[in-house]
Design a protein around this motif. Structure first.
Motif, PDB file in Angstrom:
ATOM      1  N   LYS A 114       0.751  -1.071   0.051  1.00  0.00           N
ATOM      2  CA  LYS A 114      -0.029  -0.483  -0.127  1.00  0.00           C
ATOM      3  C   LYS A 114       0.861   1.753  -0.039  1.00  0.00           C
ATOM      4  CE  LYS A 114      -3.559   2.315   0.077  1.00  0.00           C
ATOM      5  NZ  LYS A 114      -4.237   3.057  -0.408  1.00  0.00           N
ATOM      6  N   LEU A 115       1.870   1.192   0.182  1.00  0.00           N
ATOM      7  CA  LEU A 115       2.822   2.744   0.732  1.00  0.00           C
ATOM      8  C   LEU A 115       3.638   2.494  -0.297  1.00  0.00           C
ATOM      9  CD1 LEU A 115       4.828   4.293   1.825  1.00  0.00           C
ATOM     10  CD2 LEU A 115       6.200   2.763   2.476  1.00  0.00           C
ATOM     11  N   ILE A 116       4.258   1.343  -1.224  1.00  0.00           N
ATOM     12  CA  ILE A 116       4.506   1.835  -3.194  1.00  0.00           C
ATOM     13  C   ILE A 116       3.249   2.273  -3.679  1.00  0.00           C
ATOM     14  CG2 ILE A 116       5.323  -0.092  -4.936  1.00  0.00           C
ATOM     15  CD1 ILE A 116       7.185   0.511  -2.249  1.00  0.00           C
ATOM     16  N   GLU A 117       2.126   1.908  -4.019  1.00  0.00           N
ATOM     17  CA  GLU A 117       1.024   2.690  -4.118  1.00  0.00           C
ATOM     18  C   GLU A 117       1.144   4.049  -3.800  1.00  0.00           C
ATOM     19  OE1 GLU A 117      -2.537   0.876  -3.886  1.00  0.00           O
ATOM     20  OE2 GLU A 117      -2.044  -1.222  -3.750  1.00  0.00           O
ATOM     21  N   VAL A 118       1.262   4.381  -2.996  1.00  0.00           N
ATOM     22  CA  VAL A 118       0.769   5.548  -2.200  1.00  0.00           C
ATOM     23  C   VAL A 118       2.161   6.557  -2.592  1.00  0.00           C
ATOM     24  CG1 VAL A 118       0.959   7.676  -0.367  1.00  0.00           C
ATOM     25  CG2 VAL A 118      -0.067   5.699  -0.552  1.00  0.00           C
ATOM     26  N   LEU A 119       3.625   6.423  -2.564  1.00  0.00           N
ATOM     27  CA  LEU A 119       4.635   6.631  -3.308  1.00  0.00           C
ATOM     28  C   LEU A 119       4.472   6.500  -4.470  1.00  0.00           C
ATOM     29  CD1 LEU A 119       7.317   4.835  -1.256  1.00  0.00           C
ATOM     30  CD2 LEU A 119       6.098   7.721  -0.637  1.00  0.00           C
ATOM     31  N   ASP A 120       4.054   5.953  -5.215  1.00  0.00           N
ATOM     32  CA  ASP A 120       3.997   5.950  -6.712  1.00  0.00           C
ATOM     33  C   ASP A 120       3.037   7.077  -7.472  1.00  0.00           C
ATOM     34  OD1 ASP A 120       4.084   4.456  -9.588  1.00  0.00           O
ATOM     35  OD2 ASP A 120       3.002   3.225  -9.394  1.00  0.00           O
ATOM     36  N   ASN A 122       2.154   9.437  -6.072  1.00  0.00           N
ATOM     37  CA  ASN A 122       2.211  10.967  -5.556  1.00  0.00           C
ATOM     38  C   ASN A 122       3.970  11.349  -6.216  1.00  0.00           C
ATOM     39  OD1 ASN A 122       0.778  12.149  -3.780  1.00  0.00           O
ATOM     40  ND2 ASN A 122       0.772  10.049  -3.134  1.00  0.00           N
ATOM     41  N   PHE A 123       4.845  10.201  -6.659  1.00  0.00           N
ATOM     42  CA  PHE A 123       6.232  10.792  -6.953  1.00  0.00           C
ATOM     43  C   PHE A 123       6.385  11.119  -8.417  1.00  0.00           C
ATOM     44  CE2 PHE A 123       7.611   9.204  -3.002  1.00  0.00           C
ATOM     45  CZ  PHE A 123       9.044   9.270  -3.038  1.00  0.00           C
ATOM     46  N   SER A 129      12.799  13.865  -2.807  1.00  0.00           N
ATOM     47  CA  SER A 129      11.702  15.240  -3.302  1.00  0.00           C
ATOM     48  C   SER A 129      10.806  15.594  -1.903  1.00  0.00           C
ATOM     49  CB  SER A 129      11.323  14.530  -4.531  1.00  0.00           C
ATOM     50  OG  SER A 129      10.475  13.272  -4.299  1.00  0.00           O
ATOM     51  N   LEU A 130      11.278  14.245  -1.027  1.00  0.00           N
ATOM     52  CA  LEU A 130       9.842  13.995  -0.176  1.00  0.00           C
ATOM     53  C   LEU A 130      10.420  14.615   1.180  1.00  0.00           C
ATOM     54  CD1 LEU A 130       8.835  10.381   0.357  1.00  0.00           C
ATOM     55  CD2 LEU A 130       7.244  12.129  -0.254  1.00  0.00           C
ATOM     56  N   SER A 131       9.420  15.666   1.457  1.00  0.00           N
ATOM     57  CA  SER A 131      10.368  16.458   2.973  1.00  0.00           C
ATOM     58  C   SER A 131      10.445  15.815   3.978  1.00  0.00           C
ATOM     59  CB  SER A 131       8.683  16.754   3.289  1.00  0.00           C
ATOM     60  OG  SER A 131       7.944  16.866   4.461  1.00  0.00           O
ATOM     61  N   GLN A 132      11.638  16.288   4.214  1.00  0.00           N
ATOM     62  CA  GLN A 132      12.404  15.554   5.622  1.00  0.00           C
ATOM     63  C   GLN A 132      11.201  14.778   6.923  1.00  0.00           C
ATOM     64  OE1 GLN A 132      15.646  14.572   6.033  1.00  0.00           O
ATOM     65  NE2 GLN A 132      14.794  12.967   7.450  1.00  0.00           N
ATOM     66  N   SER A 133       9.970  14.973   7.032  1.00  0.00           N
ATOM     67  CA  SER A 133       8.827  14.912   7.940  1.00  0.00           C
ATOM     68  C   SER A 133       8.337  14.395   7.170  1.00  0.00           C
ATOM     69  CB  SER A 133       7.909  16.467   8.242  1.00  0.00           C
ATOM     70  OG  SER A 133       7.394  16.563   7.122  1.00  0.00           O
TER      71      SER A 133
END
Length: 266
Positions: A114-120, A122-123, A129-133
């Protein structure tokens, strides 16, 4: 595997609320209707539920209105506010679609796939490119590693890519011209911290207790020996044990010593 206890309204938190679905909310609310403190804690319960669900009061209870809610994916149900008042509500689990939907409360309630889906979804720019937080939130629930290699080397037999897949990692590939960035993700196991234990005498084993007893006996014997040394034995006293002292002025003693020295033939 350790069985999870059933969640109730009283045990509901902003973390475990992500483990339940819409029907669970109605079920828990119905089970809590007999609790005397339900009305007093209603605001707290609804705030927790709203952290993971869209919840709306249905003020116009007509079929055409209810159908509109259902078309938007809401479940309709009735909850008791107090003994004489019931309220119809529409509730829908909030989806995690974007990286901005990720929080410390819900990150451990999604799978690596599911995380991979979310990253895909939005990437574009890769992990950096993601914020540090956002990176911190993701890494609180997942082991993350990345590599960037030429396309023809990424899937090399025996390479990092193959090892990560064999180790249970999910992977997202992001094309960067002739190169590819691979982001590997694997759920971190939850670790329960051991409760602090207060040491007691019973925690010592028999051997340790015997050693302590021996030390105490040695200390007692040493103390008794010191007491015996301090006592006087009158039978052992002799004339040599006595010493006579005189009170005299030191100057007089020096003067007498000089006179003896002058009269001596030595």
């Amino acid at each position: 595997m350790k069985e999870k206890k059933a969640i109730t309204l009283k045990t509901l938190t902003k973390s475990n609320v992500w483990d339940i679905q819409e029907n669970d909310v109605f079920r828990m609310w119905e089970a809590a209707e007999r609790d005397a403190d339900l009305k007093d804690n209603m605001r707290r319960y609804t705030d927790i539920i709203k952290s993971a669900f869209d919840l709306e009061e249905i003020k116009i209870d007509k079929p055409e209105v209810l159908k509109k809610y259902e078309a938007r994916g809401f479940k309709i149900g009735t909850i008791r506010i107090d003994e004489n008042v019931k309220q119809k509500i529409a509730i829908k689990k909030r989806p995690i679609l974007r990286v901005t939907d990720l929080t410390y409360e819900n990150i451990r309630h999604i799978s690596a796939s599911k995380l991979i889906e979310v990253l895909d979804r939005n990437f574009g720019g890769g992990w950096e490119s993601l914020s540090q937080s956002t990176q911190d939130i993701i890494e609180s629930g997942f082991d993350i590693s990345t590599t960037t290699l030429p396309k023809d080397r990424l899937h090399k037999a025996g390479g990092l890519y193959e090892k990560k897949l064999n180790d249970g990692f999910e992977v997202l590939e992001i094309a960067k011209g002739l190169w590819v960035e691979a982001i590997f993700a694997k759920e971190k196991p939850e670790v329960e911290l051991p409760k602090a234990k207060v040491a007691s005498f019973e925690d010592f084993d028999e051997e340790e207790r015997e050693e302590e007893d021996d030390e105490e006996l040695e200390e007692e014997e040493d103390f008794k020996q010191e007491e015996d040394d301090d006592e006087f034995d009158e039978d052992k006293l002799t004339e040599e044990s006595y010493r006579t002292t005189y009170d005299a002025d030191p100057d007089d003693l020096n003067y007498e010593a000089e006179e003896i020295s002058d009269d001596s033939d030595f």
